[in-house]
Design a protein around this motif. Structure first.
Motif, PDB file in Angstrom:
ATOM      1  N   LEU A 121       0.935  -1.033   0.444  1.00  0.00           N
ATOM      2  CA  LEU A 121      -0.179   0.136   0.160  1.00  0.00           C
ATOM      3  C   LEU A 121       0.789   1.584  -0.192  1.00  0.00           C
ATOM      4  CD1 LEU A 121      -2.805  -1.290   2.840  1.00  0.00           C
ATOM      5  CD2 LEU A 121      -2.930  -1.446   0.071  1.00  0.00           C
ATOM      6  N   ALA A 122       1.247   2.202  -0.985  1.00  0.00           N
ATOM      7  CA  ALA A 122       1.680   3.047  -1.111  1.00  0.00           C
ATOM      8  C   ALA A 122       1.011   4.403  -0.995  1.00  0.00           C
ATOM      9  CB  ALA A 122       2.101   3.352  -2.297  1.00  0.00           C
ATOM     10  N   ILE A 123       1.325   4.891   0.589  1.00  0.00           N
ATOM     11  CA  ILE A 123      -0.022   6.113   0.956  1.00  0.00           C
ATOM     12  C   ILE A 123       0.527   7.598   0.039  1.00  0.00           C
ATOM     13  CG2 ILE A 123      -0.304   7.306   2.815  1.00  0.00           C
ATOM     14  CD1 ILE A 123       0.129   5.458   4.546  1.00  0.00           C
ATOM     15  N   GLU A 124      -0.378   8.283  -1.131  1.00  0.00           N
ATOM     16  CA  GLU A 124       0.034   9.211  -1.646  1.00  0.00           C
ATOM     17  C   GLU A 124      -0.264   9.924  -0.993  1.00  0.00           C
ATOM     18  OE1 GLU A 124       0.163  11.359  -5.907  1.00  0.00           O
ATOM     19  OE2 GLU A 124      -1.200   9.166  -5.287  1.00  0.00           O
ATOM     20  N   PRO A 125       0.579  11.097  -0.408  1.00  0.00           N
ATOM     21  CA  PRO A 125      -0.081  12.474   0.667  1.00  0.00           C
ATOM     22  C   PRO A 125      -0.080  13.187  -0.707  1.00  0.00           C
ATOM     23  CG  PRO A 125       2.770  11.943   0.547  1.00  0.00           C
ATOM     24  CD  PRO A 125       2.029  11.213  -0.011  1.00  0.00           C
ATOM     25  N   GLY A 156       4.205   2.098   2.426  1.00  0.00           N
ATOM     26  CA  GLY A 156       4.703   2.825   1.837  1.00  0.00           C
ATOM     27  C   GLY A 156       3.992   3.806   1.555  1.00  0.00           C
ATOM     28  N   VAL A 157       5.190   4.983   0.573  1.00  0.00           N
ATOM     29  CA  VAL A 157       4.790   5.791   0.562  1.00  0.00           C
ATOM     30  C   VAL A 157       4.599   6.001  -1.310  1.00  0.00           C
ATOM     31  CG1 VAL A 157       5.030   7.134   2.202  1.00  0.00           C
ATOM     32  CG2 VAL A 157       6.985   6.988   1.034  1.00  0.00           C
ATOM     33  N   THR A 158       3.751   7.383  -1.705  1.00  0.00           N
ATOM     34  CA  THR A 158       4.491   7.551  -3.038  1.00  0.00           C
ATOM     35  C   THR A 158       4.343   8.639  -3.141  1.00  0.00           C
ATOM     36  OG1 THR A 158       2.250   6.156  -4.321  1.00  0.00           O
ATOM     37  CG2 THR A 158       3.127   8.336  -5.326  1.00  0.00           C
ATOM     38  N   VAL A 159       5.787   9.165  -4.071  1.00  0.00           N
ATOM     39  CA  VAL A 159       6.818  10.088  -4.317  1.00  0.00           C
ATOM     40  C   VAL A 159       5.917  10.792  -5.269  1.00  0.00           C
ATOM     41  CG1 VAL A 159       8.941  11.917  -4.244  1.00  0.00           C
ATOM     42  CG2 VAL A 159       8.644   9.653  -2.074  1.00  0.00           C
ATOM     43  N   ASP A 160       5.326  12.110  -5.243  1.00  0.00           N
ATOM     44  CA  ASP A 160       4.800  13.236  -6.630  1.00  0.00           C
ATOM     45  C   ASP A 160       5.156  14.326  -6.514  1.00  0.00           C
ATOM     46  OD1 ASP A 160       3.073  14.317  -8.184  1.00  0.00           O
ATOM     47  OD2 ASP A 160       1.663  12.539  -8.092  1.00  0.00           O
ATOM     48  N   ILE A 183      10.055   4.211  -0.074  1.00  0.00           N
ATOM     49  CA  ILE A 183       9.214   4.610  -1.015  1.00  0.00           C
ATOM     50  C   ILE A 183       8.866   3.353  -2.640  1.00  0.00           C
ATOM     51  CG2 ILE A 183      10.283   6.408  -3.576  1.00  0.00           C
ATOM     52  CD1 ILE A 183      12.283   7.413  -1.437  1.00  0.00           C
ATOM     53  N   HIS A 184       7.406   3.356  -2.167  1.00  0.00           N
ATOM     54  CA  HIS A 184       6.816   2.214  -3.447  1.00  0.00           C
ATOM     55  C   HIS A 184       6.359   2.902  -4.637  1.00  0.00           C
ATOM     56  CE1 HIS A 184       7.363  -0.357   0.433  1.00  0.00           C
ATOM     57  NE2 HIS A 184       6.183  -0.153   0.483  1.00  0.00           N
TER      58      HIS A 184
END
Length: 257
Positions: A121-125, A156-160, A183-184
């Motif tokens: 699961l990649a949480i995207e802020p 993890g997270v999404t870096v956008d 960083i997914h």
């Protein structure tokens, strides 16, 4: 989504022609085409599905069944990453901390189900302008504070770049995420102004706006990210044009930045 005007078979065909080796898919066109059929189409073309977008909206009713379905769809498509847009304030609420707590609890419920199926699961802020209606998680540190409650292989997270470029704390948070292997997903889009009415469809083509995209790419490389780099552009002007032309332009812009 960058070329959502292209039917899925045309998208796959043009990606292969242009040497694009992976594609991030969105659930609606996949379900419209048929999940198993889409999986076969992409697989037979030799493309990887880099991510599936999106799960989340945890502050709305029915989130659990929908997110479990999204995880199952990710498995069928052969991707290990489901991007999460977490949801904004519940209807009638002004309790932003409460919404964030509700999101964290929901991810806690979902993470074991995802982990057992090999899906991260990649949480995207999202940029703070979306906090009320789309995503109460506005910074990478907020996303990491939730993700770090769970194993890195689960959350993890999404870096956008579109959502994070403004935040002076984001580079340190990228380092924090990279050191923890969280960083997914990494996505590129540029920031151009004025934003359109509604703001959702205002992501600029790479290299046309205010973001130093090459700097961000170098940062991700420096912290050890070796995964796919996606381009995700919500742009009504691009969608109104010929999709093949836009895809060619986007590949060229990607190589330049």
């Amino acid at each position: 989504m960058t070329v959502k005007q292209l039917p899925l078979p045309a998208l796959v065909e043009e990606c292969v022609r242009l040497g694009v080796t992976g594609v991030g898919l969105w659930r609606d066109p996949v379900k419209e085409y048929g999940t198993e059929a889409a999986a076969a189409l992409v697989r037979d073309a030799g493309l990887a599905v880099t991510t599936l977008c999106r799960g989340g909206f945890f502050t709305s009713d029915g989130w659990e069944a929908d997110n479990r379905a999204a995880i199952d769809e990710a498995v069928a498509l052969g991707t290990d990453t489901l991007v999460l847009v977490s949801g904004g304030l519940p209807a009638g609420s002004r309790d932003l901390p409460g919404a964030r707590a509700r999101i964290a609890d929901a991810i806690g419920t979902l993470a074991p189900y995802a982990g057992a199926r090999g899906v991260r699961l990649a949480i995207e802020p999202l940029h703070p302008m979306y906090a009320s209606d789309r995503c109460a998680i506005s910074t990478l540190d907020q996303a990491l504070d939730i993700a770090e409650r769970f194993p890195a292989e689960q959350v993890g997270v999404t870096v956008d770049t579109y959502h994070l470029w403004w935040d002076e704390r984001a580079p340190a948070a990228v380092e924090r995420a990279g050191a923890a292997g969280r960083i997914h997903s990494f996505q590129l889009a540029d920031w151009t102004t004025p934003l359109p009415e509604g703001v959702l469809d205002g992501r600029g083509q790479l290299g046309t706006g205010a973001i130093d995209l090459a700097w961000w790419a170098a940062l991700l490389e420096r912290v050890g990210y070796t995964g796919p780099v996606e381009v995700e552009l919500f742009n009504a002007g691009l969608w109104a044009r010929d999709g093949v032309e836009v895809l060619e332009e986007t590949v060229d812009a990607f190589l330049k930045v």
